[in-house]
Motif scaffolding. Structure first.
Motif, short mmCIF file in Angstrom:
data_model
loop_
_atom_site.label_atom_id
_atom_site.label_comp_id
_atom_site.label_asym_id
_atom_site.label_seq_id
_atom_site.Cartn_x
_atom_site.Cartn_y
_atom_site.Cartn_z
N ASN A 1 6.66 6.28 0.70
CA ASN A 1 7.15 5.00 0.18
C ASN A 1 6.91 4.79 -1.31
O ASN A 1 7.06 3.69 -1.81
CB ASN A 1 6.64 3.83 1.02
CG ASN A 1 5.24 3.39 0.65
OD1 ASN A 1 4.53 4.08 -0.08
ND2 ASN A 1 4.84 2.24 1.15
N ARG A 2 6.52 5.84 -2.01
CA ARG A 2 6.40 5.74 -3.46
C ARG A 2 7.27 6.77 -4.18
O ARG A 2 7.18 6.94 -5.39
CB ARG A 2 4.95 5.98 -3.89
CG ARG A 2 4.06 4.80 -3.77
CD ARG A 2 4.46 3.69 -4.72
NE ARG A 2 3.43 2.69 -4.78
CZ ARG A 2 3.08 1.91 -3.77
NH1 ARG A 2 3.71 2.00 -2.63
NH2 ARG A 2 2.10 1.04 -3.92
N ASN A 3 8.10 7.44 -3.43
CA ASN A 3 8.91 8.52 -4.01
C ASN A 3 9.75 8.05 -5.18
O ASN A 3 10.02 8.80 -6.10
CB ASN A 3 9.83 9.10 -2.94
CG ASN A 3 9.10 10.12 -2.09
OD1 ASN A 3 7.94 10.41 -2.35
ND2 ASN A 3 9.76 10.66 -1.10
N TRP B 1 -2.56 6.27 1.93
CA TRP B 1 -3.39 6.83 0.88
C TRP B 1 -4.85 6.39 1.04
O TRP B 1 -5.78 7.19 0.94
CB TRP B 1 -2.85 6.38 -0.49
CG TRP B 1 -3.72 6.72 -1.64
CD1 TRP B 1 -3.96 7.98 -2.13
CD2 TRP B 1 -4.46 5.81 -2.45
NE1 TRP B 1 -4.81 7.90 -3.19
CE2 TRP B 1 -5.13 6.59 -3.42
CE3 TRP B 1 -4.63 4.43 -2.46
CZ2 TRP B 1 -5.95 6.01 -4.39
CZ3 TRP B 1 -5.44 3.86 -3.43
CH2 TRP B 1 -6.10 4.64 -4.37
N GLU B 2 -5.02 5.11 1.34
CA GLU B 2 -6.39 4.60 1.49
C GLU B 2 -7.16 5.32 2.59
O GLU B 2 -8.34 5.63 2.44
CB GLU B 2 -6.36 3.09 1.78
CG GLU B 2 -5.80 2.28 0.64
CD GLU B 2 -5.39 0.87 1.10
OE1 GLU B 2 -6.17 -0.06 0.88
OE2 GLU B 2 -4.29 0.73 1.68
N THR C 1 -2.93 -0.52 -5.18
CA THR C 1 -3.29 0.35 -4.07
C THR C 1 -2.44 1.60 -3.98
O THR C 1 -1.74 1.83 -3.00
CB THR C 1 -3.14 -0.42 -2.74
OG1 THR C 1 -3.58 -1.74 -2.91
CG2 THR C 1 -3.94 0.22 -1.64
N MET C 2 -2.45 2.38 -5.03
CA MET C 2 -1.82 3.69 -4.93
C MET C 2 -2.57 4.70 -5.77
O MET C 2 -3.41 4.35 -6.60
CB MET C 2 -0.35 3.64 -5.34
CG MET C 2 -0.09 3.45 -6.82
SD MET C 2 1.67 3.57 -7.25
CE MET C 2 1.89 5.35 -7.41
N GLU C 3 -2.31 5.96 -5.51
CA GLU C 3 -2.91 7.05 -6.26
C GLU C 3 -2.55 6.88 -7.74
O GLU C 3 -1.37 6.83 -8.08
CB GLU C 3 -2.33 8.37 -5.74
CG GLU C 3 -2.78 9.61 -6.46
CD GLU C 3 -4.11 10.11 -5.92
OE1 GLU C 3 -4.33 10.00 -4.70
OE2 GLU C 3 -4.92 10.61 -6.73
N PRO D 1 0.82 -1.21 0.00
CA PRO D 1 0.00 0.00 0.00
C PRO D 1 0.86 1.27 0.00
O PRO D 1 1.97 1.27 0.50
CB PRO D 1 -0.80 -0.11 1.31
CG PRO D 1 -0.17 -1.19 2.11
CD PRO D 1 0.56 -2.07 1.16
N GLU D 2 0.31 2.31 -0.59
CA GLU D 2 1.04 3.58 -0.62
C GLU D 2 0.95 4.27 0.73
O GLU D 2 -0.13 4.59 1.22
CB GLU D 2 0.45 4.49 -1.71
CG GLU D 2 1.15 5.84 -1.79
CD GLU D 2 0.59 6.74 -2.89
OE1 GLU D 2 -0.29 6.27 -3.63
OE2 GLU D 2 1.03 7.90 -2.98
#
Lengths: 346, 346
Positions: A134-136, A196-197, A153-155, A129-130
């Motif tokens: 942790n998605r940089n 994010w969720e 599960t991310m934007e 999950p974002e």
DNA sequence: CTGAAAGCGCTAACAC
DNA sequence: GTGTTAGCGCTTTCAG
């Protein structure tokens, strides 16, 4: 030492043919005479020969295996996703190389990629999950792995394949239901807001209030961390901060469970005095006291779509056709109405 | 086409050395001059070179990967086990190839083994519970895979490495606790009896009754299938069959949950009128109404021991030393006492 | 200390 | 139809 599996060479010499012919047989090529074929087949059976996937991957530059990166497998959500991925991949003839991140917010992802790539995986499904930063790395220039990645599960972002449940829509569905049941003082227990969720679900709550013409106040919500323990604390806080509250949209079922427990202990009747809607539809929620209304996410479907998308991208790239334009796929959740929110019996 | 990862050849020519010198550097062999070493290192960094695990496995006849066979990953037990396996294996430097059986009682295991062996796994962890006939193949003569197998959750057998929780002991602990609390009419809701674990837990219940000098009758128990739904049916049946019943030992927490729900609906007070003990200690059980006493199995520990055992066997076999005598390891569970069984407040 | 040759198990490209 | 040669990316002799 080991008994040693038979190699193509052994089969060839046992059948009195060249390795090439054996290769043709196991790959079901047409240019082998029926007699030779059946003779080789028999030897294969007898020896229990199984071609080495390793050697094949090496020469074909294609491994038919996927890397799966997961986190929090001991929780039910991630493991349901993995389960879906496993069965769909299996069916499609792909093997799975599993890596679990030690923490959700693990930053040092380089070794993960290195390990996966060293095994020549054809693609990577990032099933984490974002959260926070942790998605940089997703858009970093250096990220040219040479294999496609599908994110769960991310934007959604342009140029990146993402598969996710529509958390915002789920929140909206929960809220529409509560409003329809006549609740007007709807509180919210959110998940950790670096997720994010969590933010999506909370945004839905806020927007729904606004759209219903209900004033919003920061006292109307509290943050949890998904655990039942945190839910108990959050609901205690809410009861203090928001005495008029007549219902709560809780961001997951575990936290909703402790809301039910707290209400029970305080003698608050559900759903008459307090309506509750959760999120996830875990197996137990139908057996809470009372049974919990909740937003169901079909993790299996997410997994299925992700694997199918992955394979589509792999095949496209491999056949040398133009690469598929990466697209995001957002799946709708469904609302499961149970007793905890049914104030107006129809 | 793909960007193409750098190979050892590219590194070698870029550094102006031969491929084995590169090989020596990446394998940290001592016989390379410091200057050469650092020059090669730099090229490796610059190119982002990563040795191919595939090619290495092929030549070393050792893959440093384990095959994990699992079933029912969407349930919390199996996924907790997998989670443990993943982290311990990761730490030990082993990769994981995951296969999920479509059903618990899947009989056709040959393709599973073939697939795993074709990837040259060093060992296989069979993390599927023992059910019905699904272990019949274990002692077949044909089962000489050439790689070791460690089994989880099955009846210990001679000459086979098994790692499991002591389900019988867990049942005994639950019963000792109920008896100590003064309950005498203890019913049982079992899991499906084709499961080894169910039978163990049930045997403990029976034996404990016998040892306490309490008569046993077939009306005192009912069979469930682990689900909350089945638990609701089982408890309804028990209330009819066994009116004097003052407590129930339930074979898992999900079924115990619906016992609590049923009691709540019937106005039966827990633990005063009915004591309940579950099994598993799922995360939610501390938040049931009332909180559930339960037997905790440490799946993580099982996984850890299993992987360690596996690696021990692999290393022993590989170093050519005499093979390790396979032994079974049975781990004790612990009892978590909560409100649902605390009739006599101390 | 370093390089050349052989080969892990398999398949692609060519001969015959 | 079938066999031969070469080579996927790496490591293991064995020379030098």
């Amino acid at each position: 030492m080991r008994s040693g599996r038979p190699t193509i060479k052994k089969v060839a010499s046992a059948a009195g043919v060249s390795t090439q012919t054996v290769s043709r047989v196991i790959n079901e090529r047409p240019d082998v005479s029926p007699e030779t074929r059946s003779r080789v087949q028999k030897v294969i059976e007898r020896l229990g020969y199984q071609p080495s996937a390793l050697a094949r991957s090496l020469i074909r530059q294609r491994s038919y295996s996927l890397g799966i990166v997961s986190a929090g497998l001991k929780y039910i959500g991630p493991s349901r996703t993995l389960s879906g991925i496993a069965s769909v991949a299996e069916e499609a003839g792909y093997s799975l190389l599993l890596k679990e991140l030690p923490r959700f917010d693990a930053n040092d992802i380089t070794p993960i990629f290195r390990a996966l790539l060293s095994h020549h995986v054809d693609g990577i499904i990032w099933a984490v999950p974002e959260i926070g930063e942790n998605r940089n790395w997703v858009n970093e220039q250096t990220l040219d792995l040479g294999v496609p990645i599908v994110y769960l599960t991310m934007e959604p972002q342009a140029k990146i394949p993402v598969v996710s449940i529509d958390n915002y829509l789920g929140g909206k569905m929960a809220m529409a239901h509560l409003l329809e049941q006549g609740y007007r003082h709807i509180g919210h227990i959110s998940g950790p807001l670096d997720w994010w969720e969590s933010r999506q679900r909370m945004a839905a709550w806020k927007d729904a209030l606004k759209e219903a013409g209900i004033e919003f106040h920061d006292n109307y919500w509290a943050e949890g961390n998904w655990s039942s323990t945190s839910g108990a604390q959050a609901v205690a806080k809410l009861f203090e901060q928001y005495p008029e509250m007549d219902s709560i949209f809780v961001a997951n079922d575990q936290m909703a469970l402790s809301v039910l427990q707290t209400a029970y202990q305080k003698g608050i009747r559900i759903p008459e005095e307090l309506g509750i809607v959760g999120f996830d539809n875990i197996a137990e929620s139908a057996y809470f006291c009372p049974p919990l209304t909740t937003v169901q996410q079909d993790q299996y479907e997410v997994a299925k779509v992700a694997v199918e998308e992955m394979i589509k991208i792999i095949e496209a790239g491999w056949q040398g056709g133009e690469l598929i334009e990466p697209k995001s796929i957002i799946l709708p959740p469904t609302l499961v109405v149970r007793q905890s929110s049914m104030r107006s019996k129809v």
